[in-house]
Design a protein around this motif. Structure first.
Motif, PDB file in Angstrom:
ATOM      1  N   ASP A 197     115.228  13.359 -53.704  1.00 18.38           N
ATOM      2  CA  ASP A 197     114.960  14.850 -54.127  1.00 18.38           C
ATOM      3  C   ASP A 197     114.942  15.080 -55.521  1.00 18.38           C
ATOM      4  OD1 ASP A 197     115.271  15.397 -51.379  1.00 18.38           O
ATOM      5  OD2 ASP A 197     117.463  15.760 -51.100  1.00 18.38           O
ATOM      6  N   ASN A 198     115.597  14.379 -56.301  1.00 19.60           N
ATOM      7  CA  ASN A 198     115.484  14.787 -57.764  1.00 19.60           C
ATOM      8  C   ASN A 198     114.204  14.345 -58.412  1.00 19.60           C
ATOM      9  OD1 ASN A 198     118.086  15.500 -57.617  1.00 19.60           O
ATOM     10  ND2 ASN A 198     119.082  13.774 -58.363  1.00 19.60           N
ATOM     11  N   VAL A 199     113.514  13.239 -57.704  1.00 21.47           N
ATOM     12  CA  VAL A 199     112.155  12.942 -58.231  1.00 21.47           C
ATOM     13  C   VAL A 199     110.944  13.757 -58.184  1.00 21.47           C
ATOM     14  CG1 VAL A 199     110.266  11.190 -57.863  1.00 21.47           C
ATOM     15  CG2 VAL A 199     112.619  10.420 -57.734  1.00 21.47           C
ATOM     16  N   ASP A 200     110.664  14.619 -59.180  1.00 20.16           N
ATOM     17  CA  ASP A 200     109.416  15.374 -58.901  1.00 20.16           C
ATOM     18  C   ASP A 200     108.110  15.063 -58.511  1.00 20.16           C
ATOM     19  OD1 ASP A 200     111.143  17.380 -60.008  1.00 20.16           O
ATOM     20  OD2 ASP A 200     110.848  16.892 -61.941  1.00 20.16           O
ATOM     21  N   PRO A 201     107.483  15.728 -57.645  1.00 20.31           N
ATOM     22  CA  PRO A 201     106.160  15.072 -57.104  1.00 20.31           C
ATOM     23  C   PRO A 201     105.215  14.758 -58.451  1.00 20.31           C
ATOM     24  CG  PRO A 201     106.705  17.154 -56.022  1.00 20.31           C
ATOM     25  CD  PRO A 201     107.877  17.194 -57.106  1.00 20.31           C
ATOM     26  N   VAL A 202     104.639  13.839 -58.464  1.00 22.63           N
ATOM     27  CA  VAL A 202     103.680  13.002 -59.437  1.00 22.63           C
ATOM     28  C   VAL A 202     102.288  14.057 -58.974  1.00 22.63           C
ATOM     29  CG1 VAL A 202     102.533  11.399 -60.259  1.00 22.63           C
ATOM     30  CG2 VAL A 202     104.784  11.019 -59.291  1.00 22.63           C
ATOM     31  N   LYS A 203     102.093  14.684 -59.983  1.00 25.55           N
ATOM     32  CA  LYS A 203     100.813  15.646 -60.022  1.00 25.55           C
ATOM     33  C   LYS A 203      99.867  15.327 -60.966  1.00 25.55           C
ATOM     34  CE  LYS A 203     103.121  19.605 -58.070  1.00 25.55           C
ATOM     35  NZ  LYS A 203     103.342  21.158 -58.144  1.00 25.55           N
ATOM     36  N   ILE A 204      98.526  15.289 -60.567  1.00 22.57           N
ATOM     37  CA  ILE A 204      97.262  14.977 -61.450  1.00 22.57           C
ATOM     38  C   ILE A 204      96.960  16.630 -61.862  1.00 22.57           C
ATOM     39  CG2 ILE A 204      94.968  14.236 -61.838  1.00 22.57           C
ATOM     40  CD1 ILE A 204      95.588  12.535 -59.534  1.00 22.57           C
ATOM     41  N   LEU A 205      97.169  16.908 -63.085  1.00 28.11           N
ATOM     42  CA  LEU A 205      97.052  18.308 -63.478  1.00 28.11           C
ATOM     43  C   LEU A 205      95.838  18.498 -63.772  1.00 28.11           C
ATOM     44  CD1 LEU A 205      99.976  18.613 -65.950  1.00 28.11           C
ATOM     45  CD2 LEU A 205      99.976  19.456 -63.545  1.00 28.11           C
ATOM     46  N   GLU A 206      95.421  20.081 -63.509  1.00 31.20           N
ATOM     47  CA  GLU A 206      94.089  20.319 -63.649  1.00 31.20           C
ATOM     48  C   GLU A 206      93.845  20.298 -65.238  1.00 31.20           C
ATOM     49  OE1 GLU A 206      92.187  25.032 -64.113  1.00 31.20           O
ATOM     50  OE2 GLU A 206      93.141  24.477 -62.402  1.00 31.20           O
ATOM     51  N   GLY A 207      92.577  19.674 -65.422  1.00 33.41           N
ATOM     52  CA  GLY A 207      92.258  19.357 -66.883  1.00 33.41           C
ATOM     53  C   GLY A 207      92.411  18.212 -67.625  1.00 33.41           C
ATOM     54  N   GLN A 208      93.607  17.389 -66.767  1.00 35.23           N
ATOM     55  CA  GLN A 208      94.167  16.212 -67.189  1.00 35.23           C
ATOM     56  C   GLN A 208      93.151  15.062 -67.197  1.00 35.23           C
ATOM     57  OE1 GLN A 208      97.681  14.697 -65.178  1.00 35.23           O
ATOM     58  NE2 GLN A 208      97.288  12.902 -65.377  1.00 35.23           N
ATOM     59  N   ILE A 209      93.075  14.350 -68.337  1.00 37.26           N
ATOM     60  CA  ILE A 209      92.004  13.164 -68.483  1.00 37.26           C
ATOM     61  C   ILE A 209      92.539  12.036 -67.502  1.00 37.26           C
ATOM     62  CG2 ILE A 209      91.051  11.462 -70.192  1.00 37.26           C
ATOM     63  CD1 ILE A 209      91.771  13.404 -72.286  1.00 37.26           C
ATOM     64  N   ILE A 210      91.792  11.852 -66.814  1.00 29.80           N
ATOM     65  CA  ILE A 210      91.886  10.692 -65.703  1.00 29.80           C
ATOM     66  C   ILE A 210      91.288   9.413 -66.224  1.00 29.80           C
ATOM     67  CG2 ILE A 210      90.964   9.987 -63.398  1.00 29.80           C
ATOM     68  CD1 ILE A 210      91.027  12.693 -62.470  1.00 29.80           C
ATOM     69  N   VAL A 211      89.866   9.500 -66.937  1.00 29.17           N
ATOM     70  CA  VAL A 211      89.382   8.337 -67.458  1.00 29.17           C
ATOM     71  C   VAL A 211      88.703   8.846 -68.670  1.00 29.17           C
ATOM     72  CG1 VAL A 211      87.674   6.610 -67.086  1.00 29.17           C
ATOM     73  CG2 VAL A 211      88.622   7.544 -65.095  1.00 29.17           C
ATOM     74  N   GLU A 212      88.941   8.107 -69.903  1.00 27.01           N
ATOM     75  CA  GLU A 212      88.469   8.124 -71.011  1.00 27.01           C
ATOM     76  C   GLU A 212      86.836   7.659 -71.066  1.00 27.01           C
ATOM     77  OE1 GLU A 212      89.481   9.937 -73.705  1.00 27.01           O
ATOM     78  OE2 GLU A 212      91.473   9.863 -73.616  1.00 27.01           O
ATOM     79  N   GLU A 213      86.319   8.089 -72.015  1.00 25.11           N
ATOM     80  CA  GLU A 213      84.989   7.521 -72.085  1.00 25.11           C
ATOM     81  C   GLU A 213      85.175   6.152 -72.620  1.00 25.11           C
ATOM     82  OE1 GLU A 213      80.956   8.468 -74.844  1.00 25.11           O
ATOM     83  OE2 GLU A 213      82.525   9.720 -74.717  1.00 25.11           O
TER      84      GLU A 213
END
Length: 718
Positions: A241-257
């Motif tokens: 329960d103490n582990v927060d859900p791992v989220k991909i946030l809006e605007g977060q860079i997934i892949v760099e150029e």
């Protein structure tokens, strides 16, 4: 400009028809949809595992990475150690066991002594063989004890003297208590037994008894630490329960150029829908639903308004201004493609709000601001498809509302630039507040940039409002400030007509204009409109100027020789004649309404009572103006000022008290007669009107006012 007005009039006539109104809403919805289409359209990404990204890819949404979340939770659970508990009661149980064994020895001895009789010589016989005593001893012990303790050790204990047994008891109990007082897990039991053995090895007991006590001590030591599955599961659940859900946030860079797309990156791209976006219609459905909500709210706002020409005009003005604002917003957003991501703060958000406030009303202006803020959050999404820029939305709403609230008490056109400056200050404070909330660390130059764009947004809003307002006023037939100034020109043919044909009426009109303008400004009404309206309100008197008292200079009053009904017709006709003359000369509707409504449906008391005195059968309604009653604040105030000026002028030497009493009586009479029922003047505003009229009249007649002290002095001098 007249051609433009005719075109607008034709459009407004079409909007009275339901199909064309639906067409307008559909057109507005289509423009909104296409303005935001590219901002919600899913990006088509041609990506594959282990390929190289040709551009930086950001997440369009905030989504939970369930696989990573579960992985982290499993890691957290694995790090939780098993919970073992110490059963302290086991120590006491084993000590009690040892005591019971030694007590059993005493019981065996006692029983043997009771069953043996003394010999004839008085001596005691043998107490029994060791085997018999051992058998009796074992019967008092549990099977578990007899199985684990050798007979030799039991015999050694039985053979010991009482004092030795007491020492053996104390030593064994102490040793077991010391060892069992500490945790003894399952894999450490043998070591614990050895510790007991070590404690008992160096005692003063004889060898046989010592070996027996050591065996008892080893037997008494057992495991006292046990695994607790319930506590362990509880700790593991807490760790999960103490582990927060791992989220991909809006605007977060997934892949760099230029970065290689790994398996984890590929999973994130798939999770955010970037690999399945080509055929997705959900973003367009969401956009359509949002536009439908905005249009539905717009429909209900205008459905509450009266279905007249003004309602159609307001709807068309709102639509044009909203479309114009959207186009400006979209044009500025194009610069985001060149990495100018802060163009949303340059958008003149208050422009549409100010124009709607000035041309329609405050409530519609607030709705315009909120709807524009919603659209701005989508259009200024900083290149992140489907994202919402809440910061820009708050900025736009705050900017527009500040303009509306400022113009709430300052509805004059000359306050627009001041409103722009106020909006600039609000923009700066709101923008800085949003930056601080986001904990954005900026350099001095960056802070300067934001201050500049926030200021330009407010100032450009005012400049555009000032520039666009005349076009809307001219195109939709609004009475602009410039038009009013033009109509106030003394060289205007109608004003010259009043001046030359009815100079008394002209002077009366100027006096009423002074009174009405000051009173209108006191309650926030349009003072300039009131002044210009006063110049023309009695234009109908130019048809028969000599029948009105202000024009009867050195001539006999013709009404003295006319029947009351004829006088009534002449006096009442000046309002109707004036409105017709103004219509003929194509003056604005607001000026015509003032001429037609400034008397409302008031009673011509003088001629009514004159007819009654002549014993004529007349009704009060026959001696009332045809109306209609005053529909606006300006018209109502002009009507009051008109009566007040005429009444005060009839006094030879008006005093301050007389003026105040006269003004209050006239206003009270109008209220009781219902002449102010159809305008939105409040009682509080009427108090301000009365105060303003009194102050202006005292200023005009100050040289003629005689105060009581001055009158007494003149009497004394006489």
């Amino acid at each position: 400009m007249e051609k433009l007005q005719r075109q607008m009039s034709a459009v407004l006539n079409l909007l009275k028809l339901t199909p064309f109104k639906i067409l307008l809403f559909a057109l507005l919805g289509m423009i909104m949809f296409f303005a935001m289409y590219s901002n919600v359209k899913p990006e088509k990404l041609d990506l594959s595992l282990f390929s190289v990204a040709d551009k930086t890819i950001r997440s369009p949404i905030t989504v939970e990475d369930r696989a990573q979340t579960e992985k982290k939770r499993k890691e957290a659970v694995d790090q939780v150690e098993d919970v073992y508990i110490l059963k302290k009661e086991y120590t006491q149980n084993r000590v009690d066991l040892l005591n019971s064994i030694f007590d059993s020895v005493s019981e065996v001895d006692d029983e043997a002594n009771k069953s043996i009789k003394p010999k004839e010589d008085g001596s005691l016989p043998d107490q029994g063989s060791p085997e018999v005593r051992l058998d009796s001893f074992k019967k008092k012990l549990t099977d578990n004890v007899t199985k684990n303790i050798s007979d030799q050790s039991l015999l050694s204990i039985l053979a010991a003297a009482k004092d030795e047994l007491d020492i053996a008891r104390d030593l064994s109990v102490t040793a077991v208590n010391n060892v069992m007082g500490k945790r003894i897990p399952a894999d450490d039991v043998e070591n614990a037994k050895k510790r007991v053995e070590e404690e008992l090895k160096y005692t003063s007991l004889n060898t046989d008894l010592k070996d027996a006590v050591i065996e008892l001590g080893r037997y008494a030591v057992i495991q006292n630490e046990f695994y607790d599955p319930a506590a362990t599961d509880e700790l593991r659940q807490q760790a999960r329960d103490n582990v927060d859900p791992v989220k991909i946030l809006e605007g977060q860079i997934i892949v760099e150029e230029g970065q290689l797309i790994s398996r984890d990156m590929y999973k994130q791209l798939k999770l955010t829908g970037l690999l399945e976006s080509e055929n997705s219609i959900l973003p367009f459905a969401g956009l359509g639903m949002l536009i439908f909500i905005i249009l539905a709210a717009l429909y209900f706002i205008f459905a509450e308004k009266e279905t007249n020409d003004k309602s159609q005009k307001d709807l068309l003005i709102f639509s044009i201004l909203f479309i114009l604002s959207l186009l400006i917003m979209k044009l500025l957003s194009i610069f985001e493609e060149f990495n100018y991501t802060e163009t949303g703060y340059l958008f003149p958000a208050a422009m549409g709000a100010m124009l709607v406030k000035l041309l329609i009303d405050e409530r519609v202006a607030i709705f315009h601001t909120v709807a524009l803020g919603i659209c701005g959050s989508i259009i200024y999404n900083q290149g992140i498809t489907g994202a919402l820029n809440v910061t820009v939305a708050i900025y736009i709403v705050a900017s527009g509302l500040s303009a509306v609230l400022f113009l709430r008490k300052h509805n004059q056109r000359d306050k627009i630039l001041q409103a722009g400056l106020v909006v600039s200050l609000v923009n700066i404070f709101v923008l800085m507040a949003l930056m601080f909330i986001r904990n954005t660390h900026l350099s001095g130059g960056e802070y300067g940039f934001y201050l500049l764009v926030a200021s330009l947004s407010g100032i450009s809003s005012a400049v555009l409002t000032i520039g666009l307002l005349p076009f809307f006023e001219a195109g939709f037939g609004f009475l602009s400030t410039m038009k009013l100034i033009e109509l106030a020109n003394p060289n205007h043919p109608l004003i010259r007509k009043i001046l030359t044909e009815a100079p008394g009426t002209y002077h009366h009109s100027v006096m009423v204009a002074n009174l009405a303008e000051a009173a209108c400004e006191a309650v926030g009404a349009d003072g300039l409109l009131a002044r210009v309206g006063c110049y023309y309100h009695d234009i109908g008197k130019t048809k028969r100027p000599q029948f009105f008292i202000e024009n009867q200079m050195n001539i006999e009053n013709p009404h003295d020789h006319l029947p009351p009904l004829t006088s009534r017709d002449i006096i009442i006709a000046h309002a109707v004649d004036g409105a017709e003359m103004l219509r003929k000369h194509k003056l604005p509707k607001e000026i015509i309404d003032i001429a037609e409504q400034h008397h409302g449906t008031t009673l011509l008391k003088f001629f009514y009572y004159k007819a009654k005195q002549a014993e004529m059968e007349v009704k009060e309604s026959d001696f009332r103006y045809p109306g209609p009653r005053a529909q606006t604040k300006e018209t109502a105030i002009i009507g009051i000022a008109d009566s007040v000026e005429a009444a005060v002028r009839s006094l030879s030497h008006p005093t301050s008290e007389q003026i105040e009493s006269l003004v209050k009586n006239i206003i009270s009479d109008r209220l009781q007669d219902g002449q102010l029922n159809e305008c939105d003047l409040t009682l509080k505003e009427l108090d301000k009107v009365a105060h303003s009229l009194c102050e202006t009249l005292k200023g005009i007649f100050h040289s003629r006012i005689e105060y009581p002290e001055m009158t007494k002095q003149k009497v004394k001098e006489a």
